[in-house]
Scaffold this motif. Structure first.
Motif, PDB file in Angstrom:
ATOM      1  N   ARG A  12     -15.611 -13.960   5.420  1.00 26.13           N
ATOM      2  CA  ARG A  12     -16.912 -14.516   5.032  1.00 26.13           C
ATOM      3  C   ARG A  12     -18.053 -13.566   5.381  1.00 26.13           C
ATOM      4  N   LEU A  13     -17.907 -12.808   6.462  1.00 25.98           N
ATOM      5  CA  LEU A  13     -18.916 -11.812   6.802  1.00 25.98           C
ATOM      6  C   LEU A  13     -18.976 -10.700   5.763  1.00 25.98           C
ATOM      7  N   GLU A  14     -17.846 -10.374   5.186  1.00 25.21           N
ATOM      8  CA  GLU A  14     -17.765  -9.282   4.208  1.00 25.21           C
ATOM      9  C   GLU A  14     -18.004  -9.747   2.774  1.00 25.21           C
ATOM     10  N   SER A  15     -18.026 -11.036   2.552  1.00 28.12           N
ATOM     11  CA  SER A  15     -18.148 -11.563   1.195  1.00 28.12           C
ATOM     12  C   SER A  15     -19.592 -11.497   0.694  1.00 28.12           C
ATOM     13  N   PRO A  16     -19.782 -10.953  -0.501  1.00 33.13           N
ATOM     14  CA  PRO A  16     -21.132 -10.968  -1.076  1.00 33.13           C
ATOM     15  C   PRO A  16     -21.568 -12.382  -1.482  1.00 33.13           C
ATOM     16  N   LEU A  17     -20.636 -13.317  -1.489  1.00 37.25           N
ATOM     17  CA  LEU A  17     -20.963 -14.709  -1.838  1.00 37.25           C
ATOM     18  C   LEU A  17     -21.504 -15.494  -0.653  1.00 37.25           C
ATOM     19  N   SER A  18     -21.323 -14.960   0.565  1.00 35.18           N
ATOM     20  CA  SER A  18     -21.823 -15.638   1.761  1.00 35.18           C
ATOM     21  C   SER A  18     -23.309 -15.361   1.916  1.00 35.18           C
ATOM     22  N   SER A  19     -24.071 -16.414   2.208  1.00 34.05           N
ATOM     23  CA  SER A  19     -25.512 -16.240   2.403  1.00 34.05           C
ATOM     24  C   SER A  19     -25.762 -15.459   3.696  1.00 34.05           C
ATOM     25  N   TYR A  20     -26.947 -14.847   3.752  1.00 35.53           N
ATOM     26  CA  TYR A  20     -27.328 -14.144   4.980  1.00 35.53           C
ATOM     27  C   TYR A  20     -27.398 -15.127   6.145  1.00 35.53           C
ATOM     28  N   TRP A  21     -27.848 -16.350   5.859  1.00 34.06           N
ATOM     29  CA  TRP A  21     -27.941 -17.370   6.896  1.00 34.06           C
ATOM     30  C   TRP A  21     -26.563 -17.637   7.505  1.00 34.06           C
ATOM     31  N   LEU A  22     -25.544 -17.804   6.641  1.00 34.06           N
ATOM     32  CA  LEU A  22     -24.195 -18.056   7.131  1.00 34.06           C
ATOM     33  C   LEU A  22     -23.661 -16.844   7.888  1.00 34.06           C
ATOM     34  N   GLN A  23     -23.889 -15.667   7.372  1.00 33.83           N
ATOM     35  CA  GLN A  23     -23.413 -14.463   8.049  1.00 33.83           C
ATOM     36  C   GLN A  23     -24.052 -14.324   9.428  1.00 33.83           C
ATOM     37  N   ASP A  24     -25.356 -14.591   9.522  1.00 33.12           N
ATOM     38  CA  ASP A  24     -26.023 -14.539  10.833  1.00 33.12           C
ATOM     39  C   ASP A  24     -25.423 -15.562  11.797  1.00 33.12           C
ATOM     40  N   ALA A  25     -25.167 -16.766  11.291  1.00 36.73           N
ATOM     41  CA  ALA A  25     -24.581 -17.814  12.135  1.00 36.73           C
ATOM     42  C   ALA A  25     -23.184 -17.416  12.611  1.00 36.73           C
TER      43      ALA A  25
END
Length: 66
Positions: A12-25
């Motif tokens: 999910r960190l590497e996915s371009p479909l994951s929002s920045y918000w989710l990646q930060d979390a």
């Protein structure tokens, strides 16, 4: 193939479909105690759902008036 939670987080960190918000979390999650993070996530999920319900109810009330 069995994946671990760590694998899913990395995906999910590497996915371009994951929002920045989710990646930060998720990055913050990796640095936290998982018990504390789960407790905070439960509060956050409740507040997000309550906000969603409030916004949807307001939209329905506006639609009825229109």
């Amino acid at each position: 193939m069995t994946t671990t939670v760590a694998d899913e987080i990395l995906d999910r960190l590497e996915s371009p479909l994951s929002s920045y918000w989710l990646q930060d979390a998720l990055r913050a999650l990796l640095a936290r105690d998982p018990i504390d993070a789960a407790a905070d996530a439960a509060v956050l999920a409740r507040l997000i759902a309550a906000r969603r319900d409030e916004i949807l109810a307001a939209g329905r009330r506006q639609a009825v008036r229109a």
